[in-house]
Write an enzyme that holds these catalytic residues in place. Structure first.
Site, PDB file in Angstrom:
ATOM      1  N   CYS A 137       7.799  54.408  43.951  1.00 42.65           N
ATOM      2  CA  CYS A 137       9.461  53.792  42.982  1.00 42.65           C
ATOM      3  C   CYS A 137       9.377  53.958  41.962  1.00 42.65           C
ATOM      4  CB  CYS A 137       8.732  52.372  42.064  1.00 42.65           C
ATOM      5  SG  CYS A 137       7.213  52.009  41.463  1.00 42.65           S
ATOM      6  N   ASP A 191     -14.708  61.055  32.479  1.00 41.62           N
ATOM      7  CA  ASP A 191     -14.894  62.210  33.400  1.00 41.62           C
ATOM      8  C   ASP A 191     -15.236  62.170  34.703  1.00 41.62           C
ATOM      9  OD1 ASP A 191     -17.777  62.560  31.065  1.00 41.62           O
ATOM     10  OD2 ASP A 191     -17.823  61.877  33.412  1.00 41.62           O
ATOM     11  N   HIS A 231     -14.052  51.708  31.689  1.00 39.54           N
ATOM     12  CA  HIS A 231     -13.133  52.049  30.573  1.00 39.54           C
ATOM     13  C   HIS A 231     -12.037  53.232  32.336  1.00 39.54           C
ATOM     14  CE1 HIS A 231     -15.071  52.168  26.352  1.00 39.54           C
ATOM     15  NE2 HIS A 231     -14.589  51.273  27.103  1.00 39.54           N
TER      16      HIS A 231
HETATM   17  N1  APR Z   1     -26.853  64.371  24.377  1.00 38.46           N
HETATM   18  C1  APR Z   1     -26.496  62.898  24.007  1.00 38.46           C
HETATM   19  N2  APR Z   1     -26.037  62.223  22.990  1.00 38.46           N
HETATM   20  C2  APR Z   1     -25.421  63.724  22.472  1.00 38.46           C
HETATM   21  C3  APR Z   1     -25.227  64.928  22.751  1.00 38.46           C
HETATM   22  C4  APR Z   1     -25.919  65.196  23.634  1.00 38.46           C
HETATM   23  N3  APR Z   1     -26.400  66.443  23.649  1.00 38.46           N
HETATM   24  N4  APR Z   1     -24.312  64.894  21.504  1.00 38.46           N
HETATM   25  C5  APR Z   1     -23.929  64.232  21.223  1.00 38.46           C
HETATM   26  N5  APR Z   1     -24.212  62.974  21.177  1.00 38.46           N
HETATM   27  C6  APR Z   1     -23.846  61.841  20.703  1.00 38.46           C
HETATM   28  C7  APR Z   1     -23.285  61.593  19.696  1.00 38.46           C
HETATM   29  O1  APR Z   1     -24.389  61.686  18.750  1.00 38.46           O
HETATM   30  C8  APR Z   1     -22.897  59.974  19.563  1.00 38.46           C
HETATM   31  O2  APR Z   1     -23.833  59.444  19.134  1.00 38.46           O
HETATM   32  O3  APR Z   1     -23.128  60.653  21.914  1.00 38.46           O
HETATM   33  C9  APR Z   1     -22.205  60.256  20.617  1.00 38.46           C
HETATM   34  C10 APR Z   1     -20.844  60.690  20.944  1.00 38.46           C
HETATM   35  O4  APR Z   1     -19.995  59.162  20.227  1.00 38.46           O
HETATM   36  P1  APR Z   1     -18.685  59.267  20.756  1.00 38.46           P
HETATM   37  O5  APR Z   1     -18.310  60.785  20.369  1.00 38.46           O
HETATM   38  O6  APR Z   1     -18.075  58.445  19.540  1.00 38.46           O
HETATM   39  O7  APR Z   1     -19.201  58.737  21.865  1.00 38.46           O
HETATM   40  P2  APR Z   1     -19.104  57.375  22.731  1.00 38.46           P
HETATM   41  O8  APR Z   1     -20.062  55.929  21.933  1.00 38.46           O
HETATM   42  O9  APR Z   1     -18.952  57.356  24.073  1.00 38.46           O
HETATM   43  O10 APR Z   1     -17.304  56.872  22.411  1.00 38.46           O
HETATM   44  C11 APR Z   1     -16.740  55.511  22.456  1.00 38.46           C
HETATM   45  O11 APR Z   1     -14.989  55.168  22.150  1.00 38.46           O
HETATM   46  O12 APR Z   1     -13.046  56.889  22.191  1.00 38.46           O
HETATM   47  C12 APR Z   1     -13.120  55.576  22.361  1.00 38.46           C
HETATM   48  O13 APR Z   1     -12.871  56.079  24.682  1.00 38.46           O
HETATM   49  C13 APR Z   1     -14.007  56.291  24.601  1.00 38.46           C
HETATM   50  O14 APR Z   1     -15.360  56.264  25.536  1.00 38.46           O
HETATM   51  C14 APR Z   1     -15.049  56.060  24.172  1.00 38.46           C
HETATM   52  C15 APR Z   1     -15.640  55.251  23.533  1.00 38.46           C
END
Ligand code: APR
Length: 244
Positions: A148, A101, A116
């Site tokens: 291209c 993002d 990523h």
């Molecule tokens: N502050 C901190 N953490 C938070 C908050 C917040 N306000 N809200 C949610 N979370 C936590 C959740 O508890 C969870 O552990 O953020 C995490 C989000 O997890 P995912 O959605 O699995 O994201 P991520 O771990 O970055 O996913 C990894 O998966 O789908 C692929 O490429 C995508 O980069 C991504 C990768």
């Protein structure tokens, strides 16, 4: 716990942050997993590179809806700004982010390894030319290469794609050198990104985790677990750091 975490950061030779979707939730971007997770609404299969090649237009329609319509309007939050401030004060060496993002850059972080990739760039599948998203009109899908006429794709890795270089190598090099590792907002569900915190741990880094929920890391690698939302935890951490 916050005082101890602040002490670890301030006494570290080289502190690195590793962030996931959770750090951007308070900027209005839903996480992928858990409550309101994107994967509850959209099938992750549509983010597989094979689907992109075989259903390019359909894939682009979903990508535009989620990542350019929704993500396009978001701003960094206090957690992004706190990491940028730590870097500016030479307390943070870099950020390794799984997020696409661009909010770490927008908050002022300079040393950001985009594990990523980034939505801010499109890449041509034929000639590999790259374009800032601001130069490409997404009204017509799939967008085409100006050079291209090849099909353009967001410069992010889809499931089934390799980690982009040099971000991958830089991330693992940083991880090897870190003696303090700030792990923010990630479940630890996706490889090879999820190997990074355990690599830091095995290299002797102290792992400070910020997450309102337990993750795959909490019981396995985390030394200090700050069970809190990223903005609240980072603000408290910065207050403790200011006292030192
Ligand atoms: N502050 C901190 N953490 C938070 C908050 C917040 N306000 N809200 C949610 N979370 C936590 C959740 O508890 C969870 O552990 O953020 C995490 C989000 O997890 P995912 O959605 O699995 O994201 P991520 O771990 O970055 O996913 C990894 O998966 O789908 C692929 O490429 C995508 O980069 C991504 C990768």
């Amino acid at each position: 716990m916050y005082a101890r975490a602040a002490q670890m950061i301030m006494s570290a030779k080289r502190c690195t942050a590793f962030t996931g979707a959770g750090i951007s939730v308070e900027s209005g971007i839903p996480p992928f997993r858990g409550k309101n997770g994107l994967w509850n609404k959209y099938d992750p299969e549509t983010f597989d590179i094979r689907y992109f090649y075989t259903h390019t237009r359909q894939s682009w329609e979903i990508i535009r809806e989620i990542f350019y319509t929704l993500f396009g309007r978001v701003q960094p939050n206090a957690a992004h700004y706190a990491l940028a401030e730590l870097e500016a004060n030479n307390r943070l060496q870099s950020v390794i982010t799984q997020n696409v993002d661009n909010l770490h850059h927008d908050a002022g972080s300079r040393r950001v390894h985009e594990f990523h990739g980034s939505l801010k760039r499109l890449v041509c599948l034929d000639c590999q030319a790259k374009y800032p998203i601001s130069e490409i009109d997404l009204a017509i899908l799939p967008p085409r290469c100006i050079t291209c006429d090849g099909i353009l794709k967001p410069d992010v890795i889809f499931f089934g794609e390799a980690i982009p270089e040099p971000a991958g190598t830089h991330s693992f090099n940083e991880t090897k050198k870190a003696d303090c590792f700030l792990l923010i907002g990630t479940t630890g569900s996706v490889a090879p990104a999820n190997m990074i915190p355990s690599a830091a741990k095995s290299n002797g880094a102290v792992i400070i985790e910020i997450n309102p929920h337990r993750s795959e890391y909490t019981a396995s690698v985390t030394d200090i677990f700050l069970k809190e939302k990223a903005t609240v935890a980072m603000e408290r951490l910065m207050e403790e750091i200011d006292k030192l």
